[in-house]
Design an enzyme around this catalytic site. Structure first.
Site, PDB file in Angstrom:
ATOM      1  N   SER A 101       0.814  -1.208   0.000  1.00 54.44           N
ATOM      2  CA  SER A 101       0.000   0.000   0.000  1.00 54.44           C
ATOM      3  C   SER A 101       0.853   1.267   0.000  1.00 54.44           C
ATOM      4  O   SER A 101       1.633   1.494  -0.907  1.00 54.44           O
ATOM      5  CB  SER A 101      -0.972  -0.024   1.180  1.00 54.44           C
ATOM      6  OG  SER A 101      -1.953   0.977   1.042  1.00 54.44           O
ATOM      7  N   ASP A 243      -0.110   0.296  -4.075  1.00 50.26           N
ATOM      8  CA  ASP A 243      -0.678  -0.930  -4.641  1.00 50.26           C
ATOM      9  C   ASP A 243      -2.066  -0.711  -5.239  1.00 50.26           C
ATOM     10  O   ASP A 243      -2.735  -1.662  -5.633  1.00 50.26           O
ATOM     11  CB  ASP A 243      -0.718  -2.052  -3.597  1.00 50.26           C
ATOM     12  CG  ASP A 243      -1.633  -1.734  -2.417  1.00 50.26           C
ATOM     13  OD1 ASP A 243      -2.209  -0.631  -2.374  1.00 50.26           O
ATOM     14  OD2 ASP A 243      -1.767  -2.598  -1.527  1.00 50.26           O
TER      15      ASP A 243
END
Length: 282
Positions: A101, A243
């Site tokens: 992330s 991501d």
């Protein structure tokens, strides 16, 4: 390895706790656990974000899956939002996302999903953790004639782009959009989606090197995009996490006014929002 896990994933600095060895054990544990529940070799979809370490972890995890007879379809770099659609489309038994992330490039993580592309249930997660951290000799290996296979496919990006485009309610012709992809896994697909929907797309932070994800860009540093939107007279700006799991919207005046936190539909969610803006601006 005990400190590596949270409820849904394993995430850490690479080559400290999260090593190739750990990824290999995860692959073995995932494939063996699925075999025990399915009664046959599992088909597992694997994708990753743009971190350089993702290549190593993908290879190690795939090797672990194959060692116990599972089979992998590896898509390479894709946003995590593609998991739900592509796992179902390709009729896979489970999926894995390798990414972290909005963390910096030294971090990476491994997350497991079921055949519908939803986070794997708590019971199976715990079983995988227990197998991965237990006595490795208890993980039965496949014999030499039943080792699993790895298939690499390059159709995933186009399939996902076409799917997201099909959810758009209007053409985006006449709109000028700026996109900050955090040098992450939305870098290629986001530009394709919005440009093919008719928008004039300006991009920044969409040249991943493997080591520049979330580096002075993205969700943790939106001032650059805000200034870009204003100076380039864009109608709207979009910023994605490394991501592709989260996004934020920047208005034409450089104000952040909408942040999406639902992992499964961030790319589709951004398209939906921009389509709504297009309708309202006409």
């Amino acid at each position: 390895m005990s400190g590596l896990y949270d409820k849904y994933s394993a995430k850490a600095v690479v080559n400290t706790e999260l090593t190739a060895r750990v990824a290999f054990l995860f692959g073995k544990a995932l494939a063996r656990t699925l075999f025990n529940h399915l009664g046959c070799a599992a088909k597992i979809l694997i994708m990753r974000d743009t971190r350089a370490s993702g290549e190593m972890l993908e290879s190690a995890l795939s090797a672990g899956v194959c060692a116990v007879g599972g089979n992998c379809v590896n898509l390479g770099v894709m946003p995590v939002t593609a998991i739900s659609y592509l796992t179902a489309k390709y009729k896979m038994d489970a999926a894995v996302m390798i990414g972290a992330s909005s963390e910096s490039a030294q971090y990476n993580g491994i997350r497991f999903f079921d055949s519908a592309g939803h986070p794997l249930n708590d019971y199976l997660i715990e079983e995988i953790k227990n197998v991965a951290t237990g006595d490795e000799s208890n993980i039965l290996l496949a014999d030499a004639m039943n080792i699993g296979r790895i298939r690499r496919t390059h159709t995933g990006l186009r399939d996902y782009v076409d799917h997201v485009k099909s959810t758009a309610s209007v053409s985006l012709g006449g709109l000028k959009i700026a996109i900050d992809s955090s040098n992450g896994s939305a870098s290629e697909c986001s530009k394709l989606i919005f440009s093919e929907l008719g928008a004039d797309v300006e991009t920044m932070c969409n040249r991943p090197t493997g080591f520049n994800v979330n580096d002075n860009c993205g969700m943790q540093c939106m001032n650059n995009l805000k200034q870009f939107v204003v100076s380039h007279k864009c109608h709207v700006g979009i910023v994605y996490s490394g991501d592709g799991s989260d996004f934020a919207i920047i208005d034409k005046n450089g104000n952040e006014f909408f942040v999406e936190k639902t992992e499964e539909d961030a790319i589709e969610g951004s398209v939906k929002y921009v389509c709504s803006y297009a309708v309202g601006s006409k």
